[in-house]
Design a protein around this motif. Structure first.
Motif, PDB file in Angstrom:
ATOM      1  N   ARG A   1      14.095  -3.642   6.510  1.00 19.40           N
ATOM      2  CA  ARG A   1      12.901  -4.164   5.914  1.00 19.40           C
ATOM      3  C   ARG A   1      11.576  -3.581   6.960  1.00 19.40           C
ATOM      4  N   LYS A   2      10.977  -2.541   6.346  1.00 20.00           N
ATOM      5  CA  LYS A   2       9.974  -1.962   7.179  1.00 20.00           C
ATOM      6  C   LYS A   2       8.677  -2.426   6.842  1.00 20.00           C
ATOM      7  N   PRO A   3       7.633  -2.342   7.728  1.00 17.99           N
ATOM      8  CA  PRO A   3       6.389  -2.665   7.573  1.00 17.99           C
ATOM      9  C   PRO A   3       5.696  -2.121   6.372  1.00 17.99           C
ATOM     10  N   GLU A   4       5.009  -2.695   5.441  1.00 16.71           N
ATOM     11  CA  GLU A   4       4.783  -1.948   4.268  1.00 16.71           C
ATOM     12  C   GLU A   4       3.544  -2.117   4.017  1.00 16.71           C
ATOM     13  N   GLN A   5       2.487  -2.618   4.795  1.00 13.07           N
ATOM     14  CA  GLN A   5       1.012  -2.774   4.548  1.00 13.07           C
ATOM     15  C   GLN A   5       0.407  -1.253   4.366  1.00 13.07           C
ATOM     16  N   LEU A   6       0.854  -0.572   5.334  1.00 17.76           N
ATOM     17  CA  LEU A   6       0.479   0.898   5.274  1.00 17.76           C
ATOM     18  C   LEU A   6       1.727   1.603   6.066  1.00 17.76           C
ATOM     19  N   ASP A   7       1.515   2.973   5.889  1.00 20.27           N
ATOM     20  CA  ASP A   7       2.828   3.648   6.287  1.00 20.27           C
ATOM     21  C   ASP A   7       2.235   5.201   6.931  1.00 20.27           C
ATOM     22  N   TYR A   8       3.101   5.324   8.104  1.00 19.02           N
ATOM     23  CA  TYR A   8       3.173   6.595   9.046  1.00 19.02           C
ATOM     24  C   TYR A   8       3.582   7.868   7.928  1.00 19.02           C
ATOM     25  N   GLU A   9       2.952   8.793   7.403  1.00 21.00           N
ATOM     26  CA  GLU A   9       3.099   9.529   6.455  1.00 21.00           C
ATOM     27  C   GLU A   9       4.260  10.572   7.134  1.00 21.00           C
ATOM     28  N   GLU A  10       3.893  11.116   8.450  1.00 21.32           N
ATOM     29  CA  GLU A  10       4.735  12.211   8.652  1.00 21.32           C
ATOM     30  C   GLU A  10       5.576  11.739   9.954  1.00 21.32           C
ATOM     31  N   GLY A  11       5.025  10.762  10.773  1.00 23.12           N
ATOM     32  CA  GLY A  11       5.991  10.380  11.968  1.00 23.12           C
ATOM     33  C   GLY A  11       5.258   9.438  12.530  1.00 23.12           C
ATOM     34  N   PHE A  12       5.903   8.509  13.508  1.00 25.06           N
ATOM     35  CA  PHE A  12       5.184   7.648  14.289  1.00 25.06           C
ATOM     36  C   PHE A  12       4.099   8.172  14.853  1.00 25.06           C
TER      37      PHE A  12
END
Length: 630
Positions: free
Chosen positions: A84-95
């Protein structure tokens, strides 16, 4: 008849327009055949009603097709929350990299950088079909993130969950503008906030009100003065909701905003997941994600048994929560058996390094506490480690010597900083110990303290997260400079007790761009393992724990009061770089090697990114885009 015709023509036209619009909408989105069958059976609404008004279009290498499951082997007990990943926002390329959209499709800051307004995708739904909107975010904030069952005896404290959302340890305000708009307001500029909510796993999408409210102490009808019952209810149902075998979101059917839903979990055996029928992402052609029908996770504790299953073609992708998927020691065997096992192998950037981070216990056993609180003593221990030998003997020479410092491209990177205090220099280490007055040795060559007793360190190793061979080599290296080192395996559950009885802990590290938010890896008197009593002193306003030294308190103050309150992200980054310099100089902790992750993937499983770390438990692996090319 003519009047009837005149009246009904516009109606006919409007109906025709509506039919065409619905037809266009139906053609806009496609779904899995399995879901289409459920729609036809009346079990689910049509796909256009399950998706939000503006679903996110996921980036991926290739458009996939529906069907199939993947088999994953874990070496620890399931850890369902890891899928279950955090879904509010997302790292598009990497951490730690550029931040992209998620449940929020857009946002804007005010000119002062003190308030950010988020716009939630309209029509989002939990996996059980319930709407997800601003009320869900406020419920999480009021009844989990800032809730305490008894503020008198069990204050929440900004040193725990709230800290990620705080400004200089001052809580923000969260307000609902309308059903799909929320606004955070801080006492001052807070550029780190975006990273905190992108990375943080204590997020509203983990706490569905429809499941939480029936067991939450605030809704049980307890009397105002019945704090004991509220505390007991909280402890039973809520405190384990993030980690552990009884975590709330490891329950069968627990609602989620992630691509897969727990279908069934059997502790100690495995977990099965099925597709979330209300998942809110699509591909560029309008196919609702995920492509896969489900995931099967099986517990296989023994690494050799996992290898046997890999070669037998029984593992589609390797995964191990908390450490690398495979041992570099086994890389030759893995490569030799690729064709037989039907998988491909590659090295990925690592989010977590298997060669351990060493945490110096500066608040531990009194006899060694003063040594370990001495910065020169800690540096001498670091340079007494022959990292090149460890790399060649255990890691195929693929590791990179690196200290606890951000990597290039990550927030806080400083040229050359990660290369300090990592080169093997036993002469300098011996000179440092001699300069501290530790010149006397016993008949076995071990140094004696001022009391005439042998200096002996307990080097604990968290099992099974770390290879015991690495720790044994480190113990041998320290013995060569006169510091007796006793290796003691301990269970991972024992690493954060308030009074640990070890002197140094070998445990995995975050080797990616987490340093801005993962304070437990570097921030003394923050959350750093080995300084727990210092952290406790801060979180209880001096009522418990041990008072940190002034230099440690100042270090902590710089982070909260200078770095995190910078007026802009650029200024925050500059200040954080200065703090990283101070961190490495003080050497609160050290790392052994930065290692790549060995990953194996079934030959015909597509859209598995080779340039993006998967071993950190698939949190950001984008499993919704994976598909079988069969």
């Amino acid at each position: 008849m003519k009047s009837l015709t005149r009246i009904s023509l516009p109606l006919v036209l409007s109906l025709l327009v509506a039919m065409l619009a619905n037809l266009a909408l139906a053609q806009m989105y496609q779904e899995s055949p399995l879901l289409a069958e459920r729609v036809a059976a009346g079990e689910l609404p049509p796909v256009d009603e399950r998706l939000p008004v503006n679903p996110k279009v996921a980036a991926m290498e290739s458009i996939g097709k529906y069907g199939g499951i993947i088999r994953i082997s874990n070496v620890a007990d399931n850890m369902s929350w890891m899928y279950r990943k955090p879904e509010q926002l997302d790292y598009e390329e990497g951490f730690g990299g550029p931040i992209g959209t998620g449940l929020y499709h857009s946002w804007e800051w005010n000119d002062e950088g003190t308030a950010v307004t988020f716009h939630i995708r309209e029509g989002l739904r939990w996996s059980d079909g319930e709407l997800f909107n601003a009320d869900d975010v406020l419920f999480w904030w009021d009844y989990y993130q800032t809730y305490t069952p008894d503020s008198e005896t069990q204050p929440l404290g900004l040193g725990t969950r709230q800290r990620l959302y705080s400004y200089n340890l001052q809580a923000p305000t969260l307000e609902k503008i309308d059903d799909i708009t929320i606004r955070w307001t801080f006492p001052g500029p807070n550029p780190a906030f975006m990273h905190n909510i992108t990375y943080g796993t204590n997020s509203p999408e983990f706490y569905p009100p429809q499941w939480i409210e029936p067991v939450h102490p605030e809704f049980q009808g307890f009397a105002d003065d019945d704090a004991e019952s509220r505390i007991a209810q909280w402890a039973e149902y809520m405190c384990g909701s993030c980690f552990g075998a009884t975590a709330q979101h490891q329950l069968d059917g627990y609602p989620t905003m992630s691509p897969f839903v727990v279908e069934h979990r059997e502790e100690g055996i495995g977990t099965t997941y099925v597709r979330n029928p209300f998942y809110w992402q699509v591909d560029a052609e309008g196919n609702q994600l995920p492509y896969l029908d489900g995931i099967e996770v099986t517990l296989v504790s023994e690494m050799d048994l996992r290898l046997a299953r890999l070669v037998a073609g029984e593992i589609d992708i390797a995964n191990a929560p908390f450490w690398n998927s495979w041992r570099l020691l086994d890389l030759p065997f893995i490569l030799e058996n690729q064709e037989r096992g039907g998988y491909r192998t590659f090295l990925q950037p690592s989010a977590r390094a298997w060669a351990p981070q060493l945490y110096f216990n500066q608040t531990g056993p009194v006899r060694n506490r003063l040594y370990l609180q001495n910065r020169d003593f800690r540096v001498a221990l670091s340079i007494a480690i022959n990292r090149d030998e460890i790399n060649e003997l255990l890691y195929q020479g693929l590791g990179e010597k690196w200290n606890i410092a951000a990597k290039r491209g990550d927030t806080g990177f400083v040229e050359g900083l990660g290369e300090l205090f990592i080169d093997y220099d036993p002469d300098a280490a011996n000179a440092t110990f001699d300069g501290m007055g530790l010149t006397e040795r016993d008949s076995d060559g071990f140094r004696l303290g001022p009391d005439g007793q042998r200096i002996s360190l307990v080097l604990a190793v968290a099992v099974p997260a770390e290879p015991i061979e690495t720790v044994e080599l480190i113990a041998d290296h320290w013995g060569q400079v006169g510091i007796e080192t006793l290796v003691r395996p301990i269970d991972r559950s024992q690493i954060r007790i308030e009074e640990p009885n070890w002197d140094v802990l070998a445990h995995y590290t975050e080797a990616g761009g987490f340093y801005l938010t993962r304070t437990d890896k570097w921030l003394a008197a923050g959350d750093l393992i080995g300084t727990t009593p210092w952290t406790l002193w801060n979180s209880t306003d001096g009522q418990d724990g041990i008072r940190p030294p002034p230099a440690v308190q100042e270090f902590r103050r710089i982070y909260f009061e200078d770095v995190l309150t910078a007026p802009s992200e650029e200024e925050m980054t500059a200040r954080f770089e200065d703090l990283m310099r101070l961190s490495v100089h003080n050497h609160w902790t050290t790392m052994t090697l930065y290692l790549p992750n060995v990953q194996t993937v079934a030959q015909d499983l597509r859209n598995v990114r080779e340039d993006f770390s998967l071993e950190a438990s698939n949190l950001w692996a984008r499993t919704q885009t994976w598909w079988w090319d069969r």
